[in-house]
Structure formats: C-alpha cells, structure tokens
Write an enzyme that holds these catalytic residues in place. Structure first.
Site, PDB file in Angstrom:
ATOM      1  N   TYR A  50       0.810  -1.228   0.000  1.00 26.97           N
ATOM      2  CA  TYR A  50       0.000   0.000   0.000  1.00 26.97           C
ATOM      3  C   TYR A  50       0.843   1.278   0.000  1.00 26.97           C
ATOM      4  CZ  TYR A  50      -4.424  -2.488   0.594  1.00 26.97           C
ATOM      5  OH  TYR A  50      -5.543  -3.267   0.402  1.00 26.97           O
ATOM      6  N   ARG A 103     -18.820  -5.969  -2.319  1.00 30.79           N
ATOM      7  CA  ARG A 103     -18.791  -5.029  -1.194  1.00 30.79           C
ATOM      8  C   ARG A 103     -20.198  -4.719  -0.677  1.00 30.79           C
ATOM      9  NH1 ARG A 103     -13.882  -1.768  -3.980  1.00 30.79           N
ATOM     10  NH2 ARG A 103     -12.144  -2.683  -2.799  1.00 30.79           N
ATOM     11  N   ASN A 113     -13.489  -3.535   3.794  1.00 29.95           N
ATOM     12  CA  ASN A 113     -14.352  -3.631   2.610  1.00 29.95           C
ATOM     13  C   ASN A 113     -14.175  -4.944   1.845  1.00 29.95           C
ATOM     14  OD1 ASN A 113     -11.885  -2.939   1.553  1.00 29.95           O
ATOM     15  ND2 ASN A 113     -12.639  -1.272   0.268  1.00 29.95           N
ATOM     16  N   HIS A 116      -9.798  -6.441  -2.202  1.00 24.55           N
ATOM     17  CA  HIS A 116      -8.996  -5.485  -2.975  1.00 24.55           C
ATOM     18  C   HIS A 116      -8.877  -6.017  -4.396  1.00 24.55           C
ATOM     19  CE1 HIS A 116      -5.603  -3.055  -4.378  1.00 24.55           C
ATOM     20  NE2 HIS A 116      -5.148  -4.182  -4.883  1.00 24.55           N
TER      21      HIS A 116
HETATM   22  P1  CMP Z   1      -8.191  -1.070  -1.425  1.00 26.67           P
HETATM   23  O1  CMP Z   1      -8.780  -1.335  -2.760  1.00 26.67           O
HETATM   24  O2  CMP Z   1      -7.563  -2.220  -0.727  1.00 26.67           O
HETATM   25  O3  CMP Z   1      -7.109   0.101  -1.565  1.00 26.67           O
HETATM   26  C1  CMP Z   1      -6.815   0.998  -0.510  1.00 26.67           C
HETATM   27  C2  CMP Z   1      -7.703   0.815   0.654  1.00 26.67           C
HETATM   28  O4  CMP Z   1      -7.718   1.866   1.569  1.00 26.67           O
HETATM   29  C3  CMP Z   1      -9.138   0.696   0.208  1.00 26.67           C
HETATM   30  O5  CMP Z   1      -9.340  -0.511  -0.474  1.00 26.67           O
HETATM   31  C4  CMP Z   1      -9.893   0.877   1.502  1.00 26.67           C
HETATM   32  O6  CMP Z   1     -10.096  -0.338   2.208  1.00 26.67           O
HETATM   33  C5  CMP Z   1      -8.927   1.757   2.282  1.00 26.67           C
HETATM   34  N1  CMP Z   1      -9.511   3.084   2.446  1.00 26.67           N
HETATM   35  C6  CMP Z   1      -9.829   3.953   1.480  1.00 26.67           C
HETATM   36  N2  CMP Z   1     -10.360   5.070   2.038  1.00 26.67           N
HETATM   37  C7  CMP Z   1     -10.367   4.877   3.367  1.00 26.67           C
HETATM   38  C8  CMP Z   1     -10.786   5.667   4.469  1.00 26.67           C
HETATM   39  N3  CMP Z   1     -11.300   6.890   4.295  1.00 26.67           N
HETATM   40  N4  CMP Z   1     -10.630   5.149   5.701  1.00 26.67           N
HETATM   41  C9  CMP Z   1     -10.098   3.913   5.878  1.00 26.67           C
HETATM   42  N5  CMP Z   1      -9.682   3.128   4.859  1.00 26.67           N
HETATM   43  C10 CMP Z   1      -9.818   3.608   3.626  1.00 26.67           C
END
Ligand code: CMP
Length: 139
Positions: A50, A103, A113, A116
């Site tokens: 990340y 989701r 969520n 990914h």
């Molecule tokens: P992902 O597709 O795994 O890529 C980045 C992740 O950051 C995203 O899914 C979310 O799970 C997480 N994310 C994005 N926005 C927020 C937020 N406002 N607060 C917490 N987690 C977040």
C-alpha cells in the site's frame, strides 16, 4: 482481451468465513481463479503493498487492518479482468456499492471492505509479482 488481475480477500472477510461465498461471486462473474494462497501479511509486506497510500491519513489503520488476520491472495483471469473485477467488487465504500457486488453483499465499511482488486493492468502485474511467480499461476 484476456487479462489477469490481482485480488485480496481481506481479514474482515476471512474472519467471517466468507472466502467461499466471495469466490462464488467471482466465478459466477466469469472470472477464473488461476492462483490462490492464504497468507498472514507481515507489517512490511502490507506497507510495501500500500506504499502509494503512505501519505494518506488512513495509512496506519489500513496496514493494521490488513495484518490483523489472514488474507487470501489471488490471481483472477478473464476477459477484461481488471475492469470486470472492479465491477464485481463494487465501490470502495460499501455505502456506494451497487446491488449484487461483493462489497454491497459483504463489506462492513470503507476500511473493512472485504476485497482489494488492482486498479490498472500495470498495477496488476506489479501486485501479482509481490505474491506469485509464473510457476504458481496455472491458467
Ligand atoms: P483497497 O482497494 O484495498 O485500496 C486501498 C484501501 O484503503 C481501500 O481498499 C480501503 O479499504 C482503504 N480506504 C480507502 N479510504 C479509506 C478511508 N477513508 N478510511 C479507511 N480506509 C480507507
């Protein structure tokens, strides 16, 4: 065009024994699971994965959530797999996700969520290479 994308079934989903239900949605959407492994991410692995979000306010929470329980890393193959999987996942925030998406069906909130998926073909290649070698992927 046949593509490969990278998927993670996240801790909130593995903890609730949702791996099979999520895989059923993936397969019903016409995507083939051509590699899959259950793994506990280290802090270093999650931080590297990340990296592009490291300046975001939620970065610490994201890394701690992703290392809190096992995940299932996957390679999905199919026609337009990158875009197709993004449709199947639904919006990042489950409040905005369409009916029938992973989701909408399973996610708890934006941070937990459930899944990914890569956001581009270039990133799919980079993400797949962090977890799989060519020999691991059986198309
Ligand atoms: P992902 O597709 O795994 O890529 C980045 C992740 O950051 C995203 O899914 C979310 O799970 C997480 N994310 C994005 N926005 C927020 C937020 N406002 N607060 C917490 N987690 C977040």
């Amino acid at each position: 065009m046949t593509e490969r994308t990278f998927s993670i079934i996240k801790p909130d989903a593995t903890e609730r024994n949702l791996t099979g239900k999520i895989n059923a949605v993936i397969e019903d959407a016409g995507l083939r699971i051509v590699a899959q492994r259950r793994v506990r991410l280290s802090q270093a692995q999650a931080e590297k994965f990340y990296e592009i979000h490291k300046e975001r306010p939620f970065f610490g929470e994201l890394v701690s959530t992703m290392t809190s329980a096992p995940v299932v890393v996957q390679v999905l193959e199919g026609d337009n797999a990158v875009a197709r999987y993004r449709e199947v996942m639904g919006a990042t925030n489950p409040d905005n996700a369409a009916e029938g998406t992973i989701r909408k069906l399973f996610a708890k909130n934006v941070g937990e969520n459930s899944v990914h998926g890569s956001d581009s073909l270039d990133n799919a290649k980079i993400e797949i290479a962090q977890f799989f070698t060519d020999a691991d992927i059986v198309g």
